[in-house]
Design an enzyme around this catalytic site. Structure first.
Site: not given
Length: 691
Positions: A380, A580, A534, A561
């Site tokens: 990410d 996260d 994003g 995701k």
């Protein structure tokens, strides 16, 4: 007598490192340890095994002296006295019940759990030798007291060596437990008083003096210092702390004093969370451990059958009962799955502690095992590869101005703003040592920026809309550079003074320098790297090119995701997802390996198998390397443990007796203990490896 080990809650025995279950009543002297699904020892400790060994060793000496060995080997016979023929019986009985009781009690627990194992085999072996020897004394046959005594003595020594090895493997966790100070200095009414750590409450303000340990998780409300957090987060350099900074219980303060307001105590602290996760990992099992557990159970059954067949076969062959019983005992001892039971758990325990020392927590051992097979790591972007906060990427001065002018005026107007872009500009000016000027008449311009007067001249900082309002033209060279920056997804801020363009500041989510190294290291290991974000395709493309990432997914909503992970898996790839642990939870769960960023005190992330205690992507290659090293050590240990049994079992049964080669029970015990030591030492060598 040494103090018995006692622990009220489930956890690990601090002496031997085995899992514990809660004591059922106050009469129990030791929480019952369990490993491989069943109890192993009852009422044990490392000191106890050593004590029993020395007592048994001393009593074994006269038994050996009054056996037939001195006459056979040296041609001498020990001096006889009244009742000397019963000396071996008396001393052998003491050794059997005192030294061998721990094995007998362990066997009872294994059988109650319907999981016969090592203790069962040892108990059968020493019981067979003892019962036959008692009968032999009465019937005038050849007893096996010296074999019994040496067998128990060597088994006690082997267990003590194993437990010391296991205890050493738990060292990192024990060190964590020792990190907290015993007392804290609480600030009350302008004075301080020292109180036991257990009396601290959330909201208390504690004084942490230079060189002292932080007593509880909290927030700095006064003071400035550097804190050594290496034992908690793996961060090698001291971390600067000032008002508003969070501190972790057990970390070491530097040369400044800090006033810390306690935010978490006891089981809620970061340190408690770390210990809890390490214990969870040590309680969980890898596939190899599950396999070794099954193999140990099978080996137990095989040993009992092989021993029975050996006994009957030698009796049918016309051999003396003492010889046949000795072969039975040797088979049962040599087949003990001691090394096999230790081969995988000890390596797993060491690897779990190594991970904690390097800044990541293995919550599930299956996750660490899966890491060695990963084909692609999906990061990410925000907060992982990047810092998740704005930083100044480039400054373009207008005609007649310098980069310093741009940053000074821009930061001065933004000095009192809490906006992320404004804070980034102020932070950069401070880093460069640029003085912040006083302003007057500050006001926000909704959706456009802010303005203020500096030395009587109006200064504006904001978006392109301000240019149009003031009808200010941008030079062609500046305009072309701005267009290039915007195509990279950077945020552009204009600084205006009156009717002049002072310059342009381009800001972006700052890429971590550690990310470049992490990507290169992963690719050098033959692992592909992908990114998910994003953000727009422009931003994703720029970051990917900067880091040399193989593939990226842009404009992905949190709920999508997991679908991107499935796309990669549909290509036959084993995927590790790094996020996260909040909006990435579904993707972390979907991935073959979920790695969550702990970032400070948030370590209890349920969706991941491995948790990073710091935002450092360089830990990802370390995880994969540790996984490969761990698997390699497990395979090596399984080879030593099973190979030893395969070779030694026929010898113990007397397959080469026709050539005069017979494996006595005591020698079988020595070989069995030696194989355990080899496995333990090989596992400990894992500590020497560099990640």
């Amino acid at each position: 007598m040494h103090p018995e080990v006692r622990q009220e809650n489930p956890g690990m025995c601090p002496e031997c490192g085995m899992s514990l279950i809660k004591a059922q009543n106050n009469s129990e002297q030791h929480a019952e340890p369990r490993r491989n699904g069943h109890d192993k020892h009852a009422g044990h400790s490392t000191r106890m095994f050593l004590q029993k060994f020395w007592v048994s060793f001393v009593l074994t000496i006269p038994i050996l002296a009054y056996s037939n060995l001195p006459e056979l080997l040296l041609g001498v016979k020990a001096p006889q006295f009244l009742g000397s023929e019963y000396l071996a019986l008396v001393l052998g009985s003491i050794i059997f019940f005192y030294g061998g009781w721990v094995f007998l009690a362990g066997a009872v627990k294994e059988l109650r759990a319907f999981l016969p194992g090592m203790m069962t085999l040892i108990a059968l072996a020493i019981s067979a030798a003892y019962l036959w020897s008692v009968y032999a004394v009465v019937a005038g046959e050849e007893p096996l007291f010296w074999e019994l005594a040496t067998l128990i003595t060597i088994m006690l020594l082997g267990h003590w060596i194993e437990m010391k090895a296991v205890q050493g493997a738990r060292g990192a966790l024990q060190e964590l437990a020792k990190l907290l100070p015993d007392t804290a200095e609480v600030v009350t009414g302008g004075a301080t008083k020292i109180v036991p750590l257990g009396e601290l409450r959330v909201g208390d303000v504690v004084l942490v003096k230079p060189g002292a340990k932080v007593p509880a998780d909290g927030k700095v409300i006064e003071g400035q210092s550097d804190v050594d957090e290496s034992i908690a987060t793996g961060e090698s350099r001291p971390v600067g702390k000032n008002s508003g900074s969070e501190v972790i219980a057990g970390t070491m303060n530097g040369d400044g004093s800090l006033h810390v307001q306690v935010t978490k105590i006891g089981e809620n602290t970061f340190l408690a969370g770390v210990m809890r996760l390490v214990m969870e990992a040590q309680a969980s099992k890898s596939r190899l451990q599950i396999l070794s557990d099954k193999a140990a159970l099978v080996l137990t059954v095989v040993a009992v059958l092989a021993g029975s067949i050996t006994l009957v076969a030698w009796l049918v062959a016309g051999k003396e009962v003492s010889f046949a019983v000795a072969r039975l005992v040797a088979v049962l001892v040599i087949a003990c799955p001691h090394a096999l039971g230790l081969a995988v758990p000890l390596v797993a325990s060491i690897s779990t502690n190594m991970a904690a020392r390097h800044g990541f927590l293995v919550k599930q051992r299956l996750a660490l095992e899966a890491a060695r097979n990963i084909d692609i790591v999906l990061f990410d972007k925000t907060g992982t590869l990047t810092k998740g906060e704005f930083g100044v990427a480039e400054v373009i001065p207008g005609q007649g101005f310098s980069a310093t002018d741009v940053m000074q005026l821009g930061a001065s107007v933004n000095r009192n703003s809490e906006h992320g872009i404004a804070r980034a500009m102020v932070k950069e000016a401070e880093r460069l040592g640029i003085s912040i000027l006083q302003i007057s008449g500050f006001q926000r311009i909704p959706g456009k920026g802010a303005l203020g007067a500096i030395e009587g001249k109006e200064v504006l900082v904001g978006s392109e809309a301000l240019l149009k309002e003031r009808d200010i033209r941008v030079e062609d060279n500046v305009a072309s550079r701005v267009a290039a920056l915007e195509s990279q997804g950077k945020t552009v801020v204009y600084v205006l003074s009156g009717s002049s363009l002072v310059g342009v500041v381009a800001l972006a989510d700052v890429i971590r320098e550690e990310s470049r190294e992490a990507v290169k290291t992963l690719q050098s290991q033959g692992i592909r790297v992908a990114m998910i974000t994003g953000d727009s395709a422009d931003v994703a493309s720029f970051v990917s090119k900067e880091l040399g990432i193989d593939e990226y997914f842009a404009r992905v909503l949190p709920g999508q995701k997991a679908d991107k992970v499935k796309i990669l898996q549909s290509r036959g790839l084993k995927v590790a997802m790094v996020g996260d642990g909040v909006n990435d939870a579904p993707a972390l769960t979907q991935a073959d390996l979920g790695i969550a960023i702990g970032a400070g005190t948030n370590v209890a992330i349920e969706s991941a198998g491995i948790i990073l205690m710091r935002n450092d992507p360089r830990d990802i290659p370390k995880i994969i390397r540790l996984s490969k090293l761990t698997f390699s050590k497990m395979i090596q240990n399984l080879f030593w443990a099973t190979g030893y049994n395969i070779v030694a079992l026929p010898l113990a049964a007397g397959a080469l007796a026709f050539k005069g080669i017979v494996l006595e029970p005591a020698l079988a015990a020595l070989f069995m203990s030696l194989s355990t030591v080899i496995v333990a030492v090989n596992a400990m060598l894992l500590k020497k490896k560099v990640l």
